[in-house]
Design a protein around this motif. Structure first.
Motif, PDB file in Angstrom:
ATOM      1  N   SER A   1      -2.240  35.434 117.892  1.00 16.07           N
ATOM      2  CA  SER A   1      -3.588  36.455 117.809  1.00 16.07           C
ATOM      3  C   SER A   1      -3.362  37.746 117.865  1.00 16.07           C
ATOM      4  CB  SER A   1      -4.529  35.681 118.653  1.00 16.07           C
ATOM      5  OG  SER A   1      -4.316  35.581 119.999  1.00 16.07           O
TER       6      SER A   1
ATOM      7  N   ALA B   1      -9.239  33.936 121.257  1.00 15.96           N
ATOM      8  CA  ALA B   1      -9.280  34.743 120.023  1.00 15.96           C
ATOM      9  C   ALA B   1     -10.398  35.593 120.278  1.00 15.96           C
ATOM     10  CB  ALA B   1      -9.936  33.564 118.942  1.00 15.96           C
TER      11      ALA B   1
ATOM     12  N   LEU C   1      -0.651  30.430 120.664  1.00 17.78           N
ATOM     13  CA  LEU C   1      -1.952  31.200 120.176  1.00 17.78           C
ATOM     14  C   LEU C   1      -2.413  32.754 120.704  1.00 17.78           C
ATOM     15  CD1 LEU C   1      -4.485  30.779 118.689  1.00 17.78           C
ATOM     16  CD2 LEU C   1      -5.831  29.645 120.680  1.00 17.78           C
TER      17      LEU C   1
ATOM     18  N   ALA D   1      -9.129  28.154 123.141  1.00 20.85           N
ATOM     19  CA  ALA D   1      -8.575  28.864 121.897  1.00 20.85           C
ATOM     20  C   ALA D   1      -9.685  29.996 121.703  1.00 20.85           C
ATOM     21  CB  ALA D   1      -8.649  27.831 121.073  1.00 20.85           C
TER      22      ALA D   1
ATOM     23  N   VAL E   1      -4.551  26.058 126.743  1.00 19.09           N
ATOM     24  CA  VAL E   1      -3.893  26.016 125.289  1.00 19.09           C
ATOM     25  C   VAL E   1      -2.618  26.886 125.380  1.00 19.09           C
ATOM     26  CG1 VAL E   1      -6.172  26.341 124.202  1.00 19.09           C
ATOM     27  CG2 VAL E   1      -5.102  28.374 124.730  1.00 19.09           C
ATOM     28  N   SER E   2      -1.918  26.934 124.231  1.00 24.46           N
ATOM     29  CA  SER E   2      -0.347  27.366 124.277  1.00 24.46           C
ATOM     30  C   SER E   2      -0.401  28.975 124.290  1.00 24.46           C
ATOM     31  CB  SER E   2       0.256  26.870 123.023  1.00 24.46           C
ATOM     32  OG  SER E   2       1.555  27.250 123.015  1.00 24.46           O
TER      33      SER E   2
ATOM     34  N   ILE F   1      -2.035  26.908 113.826  1.00 26.18           N
ATOM     35  CA  ILE F   1      -1.737  27.365 115.261  1.00 26.18           C
ATOM     36  C   ILE F   1      -3.216  27.273 115.911  1.00 26.18           C
ATOM     37  CG2 ILE F   1      -1.501  29.501 116.632  1.00 26.18           C
ATOM     38  CD1 ILE F   1       0.704  30.600 114.693  1.00 26.18           C
ATOM     39  N   VAL F   2      -4.274  27.639 115.278  1.00 24.72           N
ATOM     40  CA  VAL F   2      -5.603  27.337 116.202  1.00 24.72           C
ATOM     41  C   VAL F   2      -5.879  25.797 116.561  1.00 24.72           C
ATOM     42  CG1 VAL F   2      -7.902  27.464 115.948  1.00 24.72           C
ATOM     43  CG2 VAL F   2      -6.678  29.395 115.328  1.00 24.72           C
TER      44      VAL F   2
ATOM     45  N   ALA G   1      -4.681  32.092 128.164  1.00 21.01           N
ATOM     46  CA  ALA G   1      -4.233  30.912 127.530  1.00 21.01           C
ATOM     47  C   ALA G   1      -3.825  29.632 128.394  1.00 21.01           C
ATOM     48  CB  ALA G   1      -3.241  31.149 126.236  1.00 21.01           C
TER      49      ALA G   1
END
Length: 389
Positions: A244, A182, A240, A178, A236-237, A159-160, A231
Motif C-alpha cells: 500500500s 490502508a 499489506l 487492514a 495483518v501482514s 493482498i487485502v 500492520a
C-alpha cells in the motif's frame, strides 16, 4: 544468527541470479533463492534456523521492502493503464468468480477447511512477477495494457483479502487492521503529494544529492517501517503495509535515484534474505510424507491456470492469459503467515509454493509465445514497432 551464517545466506542466495542468467529460460531470481533456502534449511542441511529472531526480523524487513518495490512498479500514473482499468477489472472479476467455486471444491476434496485461502490463491496474480517479464520482453499494445491492469487489480484485491482468508475466525480484527494500514497509506499519499507540489521534495533531493545524505531513502524507510509496525499491531501482514505504501509512492511519482537505492537495499540484500528464509522455513520432506499435499500443489497451480484461462473468452490472447496467472507474492505470503500462525497442515505451505512454481514455469513458456504472437500481428496492421521496420 552469526556473521558466518549471514555470509552463508548471502552466498547461497547467488543461486537465484545463476539460474536466472540464461535469458531464454525466463526464470525469476526468486526461484533459485527459494531452492537455496530449502538446501540449507529444515529440508536440507539444517545449517540455519528459520526460527532465529534475528533471521526472522531481517526476513520480515525484506518482505516489506519487496512488496513496497512491487507497489511502486504498478503504473498508476500511466493514463493508458487507467483507460484499461474497466476491461482489466472485468477479467479479474471473472477469474475471481471461478476461483470461488474452484477454491471451495479444492478444500472439500482435500479436507483442509481452507476454502477462503484457496479462493484468494486461485484468483491472485503477481504484479511483481508479471511487470518485469512484460518489460524484459518489450511487450506492448492494448491487450498487454489490459492484462497489466487485470494483474494489478487482482494483486491489490488479493493482498487485502489474504489476511482475512488465512485466519477467518479473526477476520474482523484483521479487517480493522487492514483498514487502518490502508487509511494511513492514503494519508501518506496526500502528504507526499503536497511535498512534491510545493517543491519541498525537490529541494530535499538537491541537498541530499549534494551532501550525500541519502535523505529520501532514510525517510521512505522510516515511513515504511512505521506502517509495517502498525500492520503488526493490527494483526495483518507487513505485505499489506509495504504494497500500500508502494502504491502511494507510485501515485505521487518515485524519484529515479530513490528507485535505484531501494533496488540496492531490497534486491541486493534483504530480499534474498527473505526468500532464503522462506525456503529454509519450508519442510519439503512433508510433501514426501504427505503425498496428498503434492497433489494439492499441482491442483492449485493447474487450477490457477484454468481459472485465469476463462479470460480467453473475453478476447485475451492465450499467452497473455497464462502470464496473468503468474503468482508469487500472495502464495509466498500465505505460506509465511500460515506457518507463523501455525494454521497450516504439514506440507500445506510447501504445496502453495509448488502451485506458484507451476504458474511461474507456465509464464516462462508463455513469454516467448507472446512475443511471437505480437510480432506476427504487427506486420498485418502496418505497425512500425518491429525491428524489421
Amino acid at each position: 544468527m552469526t556473521f558466518l551464517q549471514l555470509s552463508l545466506i548471502s552466498a547461497v542466495a547467488l543461486l537465484g541470479p545463476l539460474l536466472a542468467l540464461p535469458r531464454k529460460w525466463h526464470l525469476p531470481v526468486v526461484l533459485g533463492q527459494l531452492l537455496a533456502g530449502i538446501l540449507i534449511g529444515r529440508t536440507g542441511l539444517k545449517l540455519v534456523d528459520p526460527a532465529d529472531p534475528t533471521f526472522t526480523l531481517l526476513a520480515d524487513v525484506g518482505f516489506a521492502l519487496i512488496m513496497f518495490v512491487a507497489g511502486t512498479h504498478v503504473p498508476i500514473r500511466d493514463k493508458a493503464i487507467r483507460a484499461a482499468l474497466g476491461s482489466g477489472a472485468a477479467r479479474a472479476g471473472v477469474a475471481a468468480a471461478l476461483a470461488v467455486a474452484a477454491g471451495i471444491g479444492t478444500a472439500a476434496v482435500f479436507g483442509t477447511g481452507h476454502a477462503p485461502l484457496y479462493i484468494v490463491l486461485l484468483a491472485s496474480s503477481s504484479a511483481a512477477l508479471v511487470l518485469p517479464i512484460v518489460d524484459s520482453l518489450k511487450l506492448g499494445g492494448p491487450k498487454v495494457l489490459t492484462m497489466t491492469a487485470q494483474v494489478a487489480i487482482a494483486d491489490i484485491a488479493c493482498i487485502v483479502a489474504l489476511p482475512l482468508a488465512v485466519d477467518p475466525p479473526n477476520a474482523g480484527r484483521a479487517a480493522l487492521g487492514a483498514a487502518a494500514v490502508a487509511a494511513c497509506a492514503v494519508a501518506l499519499f496526500f502528504v507526499l503529494r503536497a511535498f512534491e507540489r510545493s517543491g519541498t521534495r525537490g529541494r530535499l533531493h538537491d541537498v541530499s544529492e549534494d551532501r550525500k545524505f541519502a535523505l529520501e531513502l532514510r525517510i521512505q524507510l522510516a515511513l515504511l517501517f512505521a506502517l509495517a509496525g502498525l500492520a503488526v499491531l493490527g494483526h495483518v501482514s507487513v505485505m499489506l503495509a509495504g504494497f500500500s505504501f508502494g502504491l502511494a509512492v507510485a501515485a505521487v511519482g518515485e524519484p529515479r535515484r530513490l528507485a535505484h537505492q531501494l533496488f540496492a537495499v531490497s534486491d541486493g540484500f534483504l530480499g534474498p534474505v527473505f526468500f532464503v528464509w522462506l525456503g529454509a522455513s519450508l519442510n519439503v520432506n512433508d510433501l514426501g510424507s504427505n503425498p496428498q499435499m503434492i497433489l494439492l500443489g499441482l491442483c492449485l497451480g493447474a487450477g490457477t491456470l484454468i481459472v485465469h484461462s476463462a479470460t480467453r473468452l473475453l478476447g485475451q490472447p492465450f499467452p497473455l492469459v497464462v502470464l496473468s496467472a503468474s503468482q508469487l507474492g500472495v502464495p509466498v505470503a500465505a505460506a509465511t503467515i500460515g506457518s507463523q500462525l501455525h494454521l497450516l497442515q504439514p506440507g500445506e505451505g510447501a504445496a502453495m509454493i509448488l502451485g506458484a512454481l507451476i504458474t511461474i514455469a507456465a509464464s516462462a513458456a508463455a513469454g516467448p509465445r507472446a512475443v511471437a504472437s505480437e510480432s506476427a500481428r504487427k506486420p498485418s496492421k502496418g505497425g512500425t514497432a518491429t525491428k524489421s521496420r
